[in-house]
Write a protein that holds these residues in place. Structure first.
Motif, PDB file in Angstrom:
ATOM      1  N   LYS A  88      -8.348   3.553   7.617  1.00 33.24           N
ATOM      2  CA  LYS A  88      -8.073   4.778   6.870  1.00 33.24           C
ATOM      3  C   LYS A  88      -9.254   5.741   6.937  1.00 33.24           C
ATOM      4  CE  LYS A  88      -4.838   2.991   3.384  1.00 33.24           C
ATOM      5  NZ  LYS A  88      -4.647   2.740   1.939  1.00 33.24           N
TER       6      LYS A  88
ATOM      7  N   GLN B  96      -7.496  -6.153   3.738  1.00 30.73           N
ATOM      8  CA  GLN B  96      -7.739  -4.930   2.986  1.00 30.73           C
ATOM      9  C   GLN B  96      -8.990  -4.215   3.486  1.00 30.73           C
ATOM     10  OE1 GLN B  96      -5.640  -3.616   1.099  1.00 30.73           O
ATOM     11  NE2 GLN B  96      -4.237  -5.306   0.660  1.00 30.73           N
TER      12      GLN B  96
ATOM     13  N   ASP C 187       0.845  -1.198   0.000  1.00 32.61           N
ATOM     14  CA  ASP C 187       0.000   0.000   0.000  1.00 32.61           C
ATOM     15  C   ASP C 187       0.881   1.249   0.000  1.00 32.61           C
ATOM     16  OD1 ASP C 187      -1.739   2.164   0.727  1.00 32.61           O
ATOM     17  OD2 ASP C 187      -3.167   0.697   1.495  1.00 32.61           O
TER      18      ASP C 187
ATOM     19  N   ARG D  61      -8.980  -0.457   5.058  1.00 35.70           N
ATOM     20  CA  ARG D  61      -9.836   0.611   4.530  1.00 35.70           C
ATOM     21  C   ARG D  61     -10.652   1.260   5.645  1.00 35.70           C
ATOM     22  NH1 ARG D  61     -10.671  -3.071   0.246  1.00 35.70           N
ATOM     23  NH2 ARG D  61     -12.726  -3.664   1.060  1.00 35.70           N
TER      24      ARG D  61
END
Length: 262
Positions: free
Chosen positions: A117, A110, A25, A114
């Motif tokens: 984030k 993932q 990432d 996410r």
């Protein structure tokens, strides 16, 4: 947006798996990785990362104790990593705390990243997680009080059965039959109630009517139509529901004690 991340896990394989996925990432900057709680607390104070992947169960200093040392209000955004699917995950879910259950897939990782984030984004809620973390950890502290001995009435007296001596437990209507290596006791308690008081790191449900002591499992053999057979160290063979196989292997292989025959 670039976020700084610290990875904490005492199991090198799990720690390296997280690190490897993070390096894919471009928005992530890895500031360090730690294999124990004390080093993690020091690294959090030194680097002040935006996000920490924190293993719950570590020797000497657990993930819960790391949070206590830093203070939940001063902790960075945290993703808890755990092998305790049944109890820890429940505590995290009801308090909307991000978590990963080992072993995890790339897709699950993932999704968790996410979410982290989104909370760290300017319009997110980075500070709002503190209360939720405290509530989840408080539930986990209460869950640490697992049974060590089970009182069972036999005739006119009570026998204290050490849970480490249990090989497996069988449901029998509203009672539980506790099987040791050399004898069986009957406890007037439902399987569901008893399972909630047993340490999920040591006991796993292989069938709706059977719980096994993971440390007493010798092998797991494939059977018909996706089912498996669990062989205990006493020679006892128990059928495993196909719906329980994945969860049980996750627990067993995390401990490193069980071989699955192919």
């Amino acid at each position: 947006m670039t976020i700084t991340v610290l990875v904490v896990d005492d199991e090198p394989i799990a720690r390296h798996a997280i690190v490897r996925l993070l390096r894919d990432d471009a928005e992530v900057e890895l500031v360090g990785e730690c294999g124990d709680g004390a080093t993690a607390a020091e690294a959090i104070r030194r680097h002040s990362p935006d996000l920490v992947f924190l293993d719950i169960q570590m020797p000497a200093m657990t993930g819960i104790e790391v949070v206590a040392a830093i203070g939940a209000g001063r902790m960075p955004a945290t993703v808890f990593v755990t092998a305790y699917e049944q109890h820890a995950v429940h505590a995290f879910e009801i308090n909307a705390v991000d978590y990963l259950v080992k072993p995890f897939s790339r897709d699950r990782f993932q999704l968790t990243l996410r979410r982290a984030k989104a909370r760290l984004a300017p319009q997110g809620d980075p500070g709002g997680t503190s209360a939720r973390v405290l509530q989840a950890l408080d539930e986990l502290r209460h869950r640490d009080d697992w049974l060590e001995r089970i009182p069972v009435r036999v005739d006119e007296h009570v026998v204290l059965v050490d849970v480490d001596d249990i090989v497996w437990i069988r449901a029998n209507r509203n009672t539980a039959q506790i099987h040791l290596a050399n004898r069986t006791y009957e406890l007037r308690e439902t399987m569901t109630s008893l399972s909630e008081r047993l340490n999920p790191r040591h006991f796993a449900r292989v069938h709706r009517s059977a719980i096994v002591n993971v440390r007493r499992v010798k092998t797991i053999h494939p059977w018909f139509h996706g089912h498996h057979v669990v062989v205990m160290d006493t020679g006892q063979e128990l059928r495993m529901s196909r719906y329980q196989h994945e969860a049980f292997l996750r627990l067993a292989t995390t401990r490193g004690d069980v071989k699955s025959a192919r």
